[in-house]
Scaffold this active site. Structure first.
Site, PDB file in Angstrom:
ATOM      1  N   HIS A   7       5.849   0.230  -1.225  1.00  0.00           N
ATOM      2  CA  HIS A   7       5.049   1.133  -2.061  1.00  0.00           C
ATOM      3  C   HIS A   7       5.921   2.231  -2.669  1.00  0.00           C
ATOM      4  CE1 HIS A   7       0.938   3.052  -2.890  1.00  0.00           C
ATOM      5  NE2 HIS A   7       1.818   3.871  -3.424  1.00  0.00           N
ATOM      6  N   HIS A   9       6.679   3.877  -6.788  1.00  0.00           N
ATOM      7  CA  HIS A   9       6.386   3.835  -8.229  1.00  0.00           C
ATOM      8  C   HIS A   9       7.684   3.950  -9.022  1.00  0.00           C
ATOM      9  CE1 HIS A   9       1.929   4.367  -7.945  1.00  0.00           C
ATOM     10  NE2 HIS A   9       2.262   4.802  -6.737  1.00  0.00           N
ATOM     11  N   HIS A  53      -4.690   1.384  -4.361  1.00  0.00           N
ATOM     12  CA  HIS A  53      -4.618   2.746  -3.822  1.00  0.00           C
ATOM     13  C   HIS A  53      -6.018   3.145  -3.366  1.00  0.00           C
ATOM     14  CE1 HIS A  53      -0.795   3.137  -5.941  1.00  0.00           C
ATOM     15  NE2 HIS A  53      -0.618   4.322  -5.407  1.00  0.00           N
ATOM     16  N   GLU A  93      -6.456   7.546   0.057  1.00  0.00           N
ATOM     17  CA  GLU A  93      -5.317   8.479   0.008  1.00  0.00           C
ATOM     18  C   GLU A  93      -5.912   9.894  -0.027  1.00  0.00           C
ATOM     19  OE1 GLU A  93      -3.018   8.359  -3.629  1.00  0.00           O
ATOM     20  OE2 GLU A  93      -1.284   9.334  -2.715  1.00  0.00           O
ATOM     21  N   HIS A  98      -1.725   3.543   0.916  1.00  0.00           N
ATOM     22  CA  HIS A  98      -2.044   4.736   1.719  1.00  0.00           C
ATOM     23  C   HIS A  98      -3.116   4.414   2.769  1.00  0.00           C
ATOM     24  CE1 HIS A  98       0.428   7.086  -1.047  1.00  0.00           C
ATOM     25  NE2 HIS A  98      -0.181   6.449  -2.024  1.00  0.00           N
ATOM     26  N   ASP A 107       6.994   6.275  -2.126  1.00  0.00           N
ATOM     27  CA  ASP A 107       5.971   6.529  -3.153  1.00  0.00           C
ATOM     28  C   ASP A 107       6.560   7.037  -4.476  1.00  0.00           C
ATOM     29  OD1 ASP A 107       3.391   6.414  -4.088  1.00  0.00           O
ATOM     30  OD2 ASP A 107       2.698   8.220  -3.067  1.00  0.00           O
TER      31      ASP A 107
HETATM   32  O1  LIG Z   1       0.377   8.618  -4.756  1.00  0.00           O
HETATM   33  C1  LIG Z   1      -0.148   8.184  -5.806  1.00  0.00           C
HETATM   34  N1  LIG Z   1      -1.490   7.951  -5.854  1.00  0.00           N
HETATM   35  C2  LIG Z   1      -2.118   7.485  -6.951  1.00  0.00           C
HETATM   36  N2  LIG Z   1      -1.474   7.219  -8.088  1.00  0.00           N
HETATM   37  C3  LIG Z   1      -0.141   7.438  -8.128  1.00  0.00           C
HETATM   38  C4  LIG Z   1       0.570   7.916  -7.013  1.00  0.00           C
HETATM   39  N3  LIG Z   1       1.866   8.026  -7.371  1.00  0.00           N
HETATM   40  C5  LIG Z   1       1.964   7.619  -8.649  1.00  0.00           C
HETATM   41  N4  LIG Z   1       0.746   7.285  -9.129  1.00  0.00           N
HETATM   42  C6  LIG Z   1       0.374   6.839 -10.468  1.00  0.00           C
HETATM   43  O2  LIG Z   1       0.770   5.501 -10.649  1.00  0.00           O
HETATM   44  C7  LIG Z   1       1.275   5.343 -11.961  1.00  0.00           C
HETATM   45  C8  LIG Z   1       2.063   4.071 -12.097  1.00  0.00           C
HETATM   46  O3  LIG Z   1       3.241   4.055 -11.368  1.00  0.00           O
HETATM   47  C9  LIG Z   1       2.020   6.651 -12.177  1.00  0.00           C
HETATM   48  O4  LIG Z   1       2.262   6.889 -13.543  1.00  0.00           O
HETATM   49  C10 LIG Z   1       1.062   7.639 -11.570  1.00  0.00           C
HETATM   50  O5  LIG Z   1       0.070   7.995 -12.517  1.00  0.00           O
END
Ligand SMILES: O=c1[nH]cnc2c1ncn2[C@@H]1O[C@H](CO)[C@@H](O)[C@H]1O
Length: 361
Positions: A18, A20, A216, A219, A240, A298
C-alpha cells in the site's frame, strides 16, 4: 537502519502493498519539472517545498489530501515526469530493501486529456489516462530492470469521482498483468458520494473480469465502510481498515476469512485515522489475533518517511518482534495480487531469507 540488526534479515526481503505513486515523488523531481514547465511551487528548494508538502503532527484526512494540490500540477500532464516518477519510485523502494511492491495511483489525476473535470486546473493537453498507464508501466519496467526488484501497479478509482471508475476498470482489464494487477478505491471516505452506484458497478465488472480488488475503508471512516468494502464491493484486501475493531462481530468474521489489512502506521498517526497514542493502535490487536496484515508507507513524500519509519514505530511502541516482522511479510506476499506462480516464487525467496521452512508460519 542497515546497522540495526532487527532490519537486517528483512533487508531486500520486504513486501509493500500500500503506497501511492503520487504520494511518493521525490521533492527534487517536483522542483525540476516545476521549473522546466514554469509551474509555480510553494518553494524553490527541497527544504522550502517540504515545509508545505510534508508535515509531522496529525491533521484530518481531508486536510492531508489537500497536500497533493501543492505539487501535482508540476507532474500531471507531462510524459517525461510521469515515466520518471515511476522509475525513481522503484529505485527508492530497492534502496529500502523492498523485494516486491504494489504501487497505486489514479491515471486520471496524472492526465490532462480525456478527463473531466480537468484535475489541478490544468489547461487541456494530449496525455490521456490510458497513456499515463503506459508511461507508468514503462517506468516501472525500466526500474525493475535497473534495480532488480519486482513492481506491479494498482489503479485507483477516486471516491469523489464516480464517473471515472468505469474507465479505471477498463484500464485494469487492458493492462492486466502487464504491470497492472488490481483496482482500488481511494480518496476521502468520509465524503458523501451522491451517485455511489458507478463505483459499485465498476467493482462488479472487476469481479467479472478477474481483476483483483482492494478498497480504502475504515481509515478515517467507521467499521461500516469496511463491511461495505468487503461485502458490497467484494474487496479481497482492505486499505487501512483500522476501525474494523469497533465492530467486534465484523472483525471476528474478517479474521475468520483471513481478510488482509494494509496497515500504514505512520500514516494512521498523521491523517488522524487513529489515536495519536501508539499504544492504543488497532494493529496491536491485529498482532495479538494473528490477523492477516502488512506494514506500508502510504505516502512517504508527504509523511517525510521511508518504510523504516513504519517498522521502527511498531518495534518501539508496539512490541513488534522479529517473528512478527517475518509473519507480516509472508502474509503480505501471500495476499499480494501476483499470479499464483510468481507469488510462490516470492514466498520461496522470503522463506529462504528468513531461514524458515515453507508453510511453517
Ligand atoms: O491515506 C489515504 N487515504 C485515502 N486516499 C489517499 C490516501 N493517500 C493518498 N490518497 C489518494 O489517492 C490518490 C491516488 O494515489 C491520491 O492522489 C490521493 O488523493
Amino acid at each position: 537502519s542497515l546497522q540495526n540488526p532487527i532490519f537486517q534479515q528483512y533487508w531486500g526481503n520486504r513486501v509493500e502493498l500500500h503506497v501511492h505513486l503520487d504520494g511518493a515523488i521525490r521533492p527534487e523531481t517536483i522542483l525540476y519539472f516545476g521549473k522546466k514547465r514554469g509551474i509555480p511551487l510553494p518553494g524553490d528548494t527541497v527544504e522550502e517545498l517540504l515545509k508545505y508538502v510534508s508535515y509531522d503532527t496529525p491533521l484530518t484526512l481531508p486536510k492531508f489530501l489537500e497536500k497533493f494540490n501543492y505539487y501535482m500540477p508540476a507532474i500531471a500532464g507531462d510524459r517525461e515526469a510521469v515515466k520518471r516518477i515511476a522509475y525513481e519510485f522503484v529505485e527508492t523502494k530497492a534502496k529500502e530493501g523492498v523485494a516486491y511492491v504494489e504501487v497505486r495511483y489514479s491515471p486520471h489525476l496524472l492526465a490532462n486529456s480525456g478527463v473531466a473535470p480537468m484535475p489541478w486546473g490544468q489547461t487541456e493537453g494530449d496525455l490521456t489516462p490510458d497513456e499515463v498507464v503506459q508511461l507508468v508501466n514503462q517506468g516501472l519496467k525500466d526500474g525493475e530492470r535497473d534495480f532488480h526488484i519486482k513492481a506491479r501497479s494498482i489503479l485507483c478509482c477516486m471516491r469523489h469521482m464516480p464517473s471515472w471508475s468505469p474507465e479505471v476498470v477498463e484500464l485494469c482489464k487492458k493492462y492486466q498483468n502487464d504491470s497492472v494487477v488490481a483496482v482500488d478505491l481511494a480518496g476521502d471516505e468520509t465524503l458523501k458520494v451522491e451517485d455511489y452506484s458507478e463505483h459499485k458497478k465498476a467493482y462488479e465488472e472487476a469481479v467479472r473480469s478477474g481483476i483483483h480488488r482492494t478498497v480504502h475503508a475504515g481509515e478515517a471512516g467507521p467499521a461500516a465502510m469496511v463491511k461495505e468494502a468487503v461485502y458490497v464491493l467484494k474487496a479481497e484486501r482492505v486499505g487501512h481498515g483500522y476501525h474494523v475493531v469497533e465492530d467486534p462481530e465484523l472483525y471476528k468474521e474478517l479474521l475468520k476469512i483471513k481478510m488482509h489489512f494494509e496497515v500504514c502506521p505512520w500514516s494512521s498517526y498523521l491523517t488522524g485515522a487513529c489515536s495519536p497514542d501508539f499504544t492504543k493502535h488497532p494493529v496491536i490487536q491485529f498482532k495479538k489475533d494473528r490477523a492477516n496484515y502488512s506494514l506500508n508507507t502510504d505516502d512517504p513524500l508527504i509523511f517525510n518517511s521511508t518504510i523504516d519509519k513504519d517498522y521502527g514505530i511498531v518495534k518501539e511502541h508496539m512490541g513488534f518482534t522479529e517473528e512478527e516482522f517475518k509473519r507480516v511479510n509472508i502474509n503480505a506476499a501471500q495476499s499480494s495480487f501476483l499470479p499464483e506462480k510468481e507469488k510462490q516464487e516470492l514466498l520461496t525467496q522470503l522463506y529462504k531469507a528468513y531461514g524458515m521452512v515453507p508453510n511453517a508460519s
